[in-house]
Design a protein around this motif. Structure first.
Motif, PDB file in Angstrom:
ATOM      1  N   ARG A  28      19.795 -58.183 -96.251  1.00  0.00           N
ATOM      2  CA  ARG A  28      21.304 -58.331 -96.517  1.00  0.00           C
ATOM      3  C   ARG A  28      21.499 -57.920 -97.948  1.00  0.00           C
ATOM      4  O   ARG A  28      20.908 -58.129 -99.042  1.00  0.00           O
ATOM      5  CB  ARG A  28      21.361 -59.984 -96.402  1.00  0.00           C
ATOM      6  N   GLU A  29      22.579 -56.954 -98.106  1.00  0.00           N
ATOM      7  CA  GLU A  29      23.073 -56.465 -99.233  1.00  0.00           C
ATOM      8  C   GLU A  29      21.989 -55.921 -99.998  1.00  0.00           C
ATOM      9  O   GLU A  29      21.786 -55.939-101.276  1.00  0.00           O
ATOM     10  CB  GLU A  29      23.758 -57.485-100.016  1.00  0.00           C
ATOM     11  N   GLY A  30      21.141 -55.111 -99.251  1.00  0.00           N
ATOM     12  CA  GLY A  30      19.705 -54.411 -99.720  1.00  0.00           C
ATOM     13  C   GLY A  30      18.740 -55.223-100.312  1.00  0.00           C
ATOM     14  O   GLY A  30      17.585 -54.641-100.742  1.00  0.00           O
ATOM     15  N   ASN A  31      18.683 -56.520-100.091  1.00  0.00           N
ATOM     16  CA  ASN A  31      17.511 -57.390-100.373  1.00  0.00           C
ATOM     17  C   ASN A  31      16.837 -57.716 -98.755  1.00  0.00           C
ATOM     18  O   ASN A  31      17.505 -57.935 -97.886  1.00  0.00           O
ATOM     19  CB  ASN A  31      18.025 -58.681-100.839  1.00  0.00           C
ATOM     20  N   GLN A  32      15.412 -57.321 -98.735  1.00  0.00           N
ATOM     21  CA  GLN A  32      14.634 -57.744 -97.714  1.00  0.00           C
ATOM     22  C   GLN A  32      14.418 -59.455 -97.609  1.00  0.00           C
ATOM     23  O   GLN A  32      13.812 -59.782 -98.455  1.00  0.00           O
ATOM     24  CB  GLN A  32      13.172 -57.042 -98.008  1.00  0.00           C
ATOM     25  N   ILE A  33      14.967 -59.726 -96.508  1.00  0.00           N
ATOM     26  CA  ILE A  33      14.965 -61.255 -96.437  1.00  0.00           C
ATOM     27  C   ILE A  33      13.776 -61.926 -95.514  1.00  0.00           C
ATOM     28  O   ILE A  33      12.914 -62.695 -95.988  1.00  0.00           O
ATOM     29  CB  ILE A  33      16.241 -61.833 -95.692  1.00  0.00           C
ATOM     30  N   LEU A  34      13.489 -60.854 -94.414  1.00  0.00           N
ATOM     31  CA  LEU A  34      12.336 -61.211 -93.800  1.00  0.00           C
ATOM     32  C   LEU A  34      11.525 -59.908 -93.436  1.00  0.00           C
ATOM     33  O   LEU A  34      12.137 -58.984 -93.418  1.00  0.00           O
ATOM     34  CB  LEU A  34      12.492 -61.707 -92.234  1.00  0.00           C
ATOM     35  N   HIS A  35      10.112 -60.214 -93.329  1.00  0.00           N
ATOM     36  CA  HIS A  35       9.121 -59.040 -93.383  1.00  0.00           C
ATOM     37  C   HIS A  35       8.245 -59.223 -92.201  1.00  0.00           C
ATOM     38  O   HIS A  35       7.292 -59.662 -92.179  1.00  0.00           O
ATOM     39  CB  HIS A  35       8.298 -59.031 -94.551  1.00  0.00           C
ATOM     40  N   GLY A  36       8.556 -58.471 -91.240  1.00  0.00           N
ATOM     41  CA  GLY A  36       7.912 -58.401 -89.916  1.00  0.00           C
ATOM     42  C   GLY A  36       7.308 -59.839 -89.411  1.00  0.00           C
ATOM     43  O   GLY A  36       6.194 -59.827 -89.206  1.00  0.00           O
ATOM     44  N   ILE A  37       8.209 -60.587 -88.836  1.00  0.00           N
ATOM     45  CA  ILE A  37       7.771 -61.845 -88.490  1.00  0.00           C
ATOM     46  C   ILE A  37       7.640 -62.008 -86.840  1.00  0.00           C
ATOM     47  O   ILE A  37       8.702 -61.431 -86.346  1.00  0.00           O
ATOM     48  CB  ILE A  37       8.626 -63.216 -88.787  1.00  0.00           C
ATOM     49  N   SER A  38       6.675 -62.494 -86.344  1.00  0.00           N
ATOM     50  CA  SER A  38       6.589 -62.503 -84.858  1.00  0.00           C
ATOM     51  C   SER A  38       6.478 -63.827 -84.256  1.00  0.00           C
ATOM     52  O   SER A  38       5.489 -64.711 -85.038  1.00  0.00           O
ATOM     53  CB  SER A  38       5.342 -61.720 -84.246  1.00  0.00           C
ATOM     54  N   LEU A  39       6.748 -64.348 -83.255  1.00  0.00           N
ATOM     55  CA  LEU A  39       6.678 -65.686 -82.796  1.00  0.00           C
ATOM     56  C   LEU A  39       6.924 -65.643 -81.310  1.00  0.00           C
ATOM     57  O   LEU A  39       7.860 -65.296 -80.804  1.00  0.00           O
ATOM     58  CB  LEU A  39       7.846 -66.649 -83.627  1.00  0.00           C
ATOM     59  N   THR A  40       6.226 -66.532 -80.599  1.00  0.00           N
ATOM     60  CA  THR A  40       6.390 -66.715 -79.157  1.00  0.00           C
ATOM     61  C   THR A  40       6.440 -68.198 -78.892  1.00  0.00           C
ATOM     62  O   THR A  40       5.534 -68.781 -79.224  1.00  0.00           O
ATOM     63  CB  THR A  40       5.205 -66.257 -78.386  1.00  0.00           C
ATOM     64  N   VAL A  41       7.515 -68.709 -78.244  1.00  0.00           N
ATOM     65  CA  VAL A  41       7.684 -70.258 -78.190  1.00  0.00           C
ATOM     66  C   VAL A  41       7.778 -70.233 -76.607  1.00  0.00           C
ATOM     67  O   VAL A  41       8.554 -69.535 -75.886  1.00  0.00           O
ATOM     68  CB  VAL A  41       8.933 -70.810 -78.678  1.00  0.00           C
ATOM     69  N   ASN A  97      12.561 -73.634 -99.954  1.00  0.00           N
ATOM     70  CA  ASN A  97      13.992 -73.124 -99.857  1.00  0.00           C
ATOM     71  C   ASN A  97      14.173 -71.703-100.265  1.00  0.00           C
ATOM     72  O   ASN A  97      13.291 -71.215-101.016  1.00  0.00           O
ATOM     73  CB  ASN A  97      15.091 -73.805-101.088  1.00  0.00           C
ATOM     74  N   GLY A  98      14.938 -70.831 -99.457  1.00  0.00           N
ATOM     75  CA  GLY A  98      14.971 -69.470 -99.635  1.00  0.00           C
ATOM     76  C   GLY A  98      13.824 -68.780 -98.855  1.00  0.00           C
ATOM     77  O   GLY A  98      13.770 -67.474 -98.928  1.00  0.00           O
ATOM     78  N   ALA A  99      13.053 -69.367 -98.042  1.00  0.00           N
ATOM     79  CA  ALA A  99      12.055 -68.591 -97.389  1.00  0.00           C
ATOM     80  C   ALA A  99      12.621 -67.715 -96.366  1.00  0.00           C
ATOM     81  O   ALA A  99      11.606 -66.793 -95.733  1.00  0.00           O
ATOM     82  CB  ALA A  99      10.968 -69.797 -96.573  1.00  0.00           C
ATOM     83  N   GLY A 100      13.651 -68.027 -95.743  1.00  0.00           N
ATOM     84  CA  GLY A 100      14.210 -67.284 -94.390  1.00  0.00           C
ATOM     85  C   GLY A 100      14.219 -67.958 -93.284  1.00  0.00           C
ATOM     86  O   GLY A 100      14.339 -67.598 -92.045  1.00  0.00           O
ATOM     87  N   LYS A 101      14.088 -69.344 -93.394  1.00  0.00           N
ATOM     88  CA  LYS A 101      14.208 -70.146 -92.010  1.00  0.00           C
ATOM     89  C   LYS A 101      15.334 -70.275 -91.487  1.00  0.00           C
ATOM     90  O   LYS A 101      15.270 -70.036 -90.254  1.00  0.00           O
ATOM     91  CB  LYS A 101      13.886 -71.759 -92.768  1.00  0.00           C
TER      92      LYS A 101
END
Length: 269
Positions: free
Chosen positions: A16-29, A41-45
């Motif tokens: 977002r606006e040049g900032n990397q918020i999430l880095h390669g997260i995988s999840l299966t529910v 706070n700010g982790a990307g939840k």
């Protein structure tokens, strides 16, 4: 494995606006699983929850919700099978509890103009209101409800459309101790009343996790710290690493607590 996949995130990133918020997260529910999404706070939840709710697209990676890949399916149709419980629900009109629950069928904030529920839909809404512990409150208006009653109303709203995936966005926000416990009890009962529904609950307070939590994803700085069965993920070491603060995590009778270490030693319970 509990059931078929309801949600799958494959190596998702977000900028977002040049900032990397999430880095390669995988999840299966999978169906019937109840996940906690934890982190400071700010982790990307919130960004991750946007993927889960078919609201936000990742910058890279793939998101599959209910067997459909985002970007290749009509999102409005997909969202009708996703229930979203948000304590910041932006209701602007004094609807009754029954009317708020019925908006779960129309997937709107307010009741649409020129729309009237069928008698079956009204019966379904009333049954759901009773299920979540608000019997006798169906005609009460939103402004007169306590924060806890509003939370339970929003759970009924999310369930009335018979979703396959439930998202809880910090549902205990603003609740006092009694209201929080009533809300968590309501969430716990869903394992019996809706055993096939999968859920994801976002929080940064371990005390707000229901006893039915089966799995957890712990993130920090947009990266996965740990993911898997809740009792393996929610530990002193992983929570200390994620929050970058020395804490002691305990698990008792299905509930978690965390206390800060004082001068490198566990705080007394």
């Amino acid at each position: 494995m509990t059931g078929s996949p309801v949600l799958r995130l494959d190596d998702v990133t977000f900028r977002r606006e040049g900032n990397q918020i999430l880095h390669g997260i995988s999840l299966t529910v999978r169906a019937g699983e109840h996940w906690a999404l934890l982190g400071p706070n700010g982790a990307g939840k919130s960004t991750l929850l946007g993927f889960c709710g078919a609201v936000t697209f990742p910058t890279t990676g793939a998101v599959h919700v209910l067997g459909e890949q985002m970007g290749r399916v009509e999102l409005a149709r997909l969202r009708r099978s996703i229930g979203h419980v948000n304590p910041r629900h932006p209701l602007r009109y004094p609807l009754t509890v029954r009317e708020v629950v019925l908006t779960g069928i129309t997937a709107t904030i307010d009741l649409p103009m020129r729309w009237a529920p069928s008698s079956d839909e009204v019966r379904r809404a009333d049954a759901m209101i009773e299920t979540i512990g608000l019997k006798g409150k169906a005609d009460s208006t939103w402004p007169t409800l306590s924060q806890g009653e509003r939370g339970r109303t929003l759970i009924a709203r999310a369930l009335v459309a018979e979703p396959l995936l439930l998202l809880f966005d910090e549902p205990a926000t603003g609740l006092d101790l009694a209201a929080r416990e009533q809300l968590l009890h309501t969430i716990d009962t869903l394992g019996e009343t809706h055993p096939e529904v999968a859920s994801i609950l976002v929080t940064h307070h371990l005390e707000e996790l229901p006893t039915t939590t089966t799995h957890a994803l712990l993130i920090a700085d947009g990266r996965t710290v740990a993911a898997g069965p809740a009792h393996e993920v929610i530990t002193t070491d992983t929570v200390t690493a994620a929050f970058d603060h020395s804490v002691e995590v305990r698990h008792d009778r299905g509930r978690w607590t965390a206390r800060a270490h004082a001068n490198g030693h566990p705080a007394p319970y």
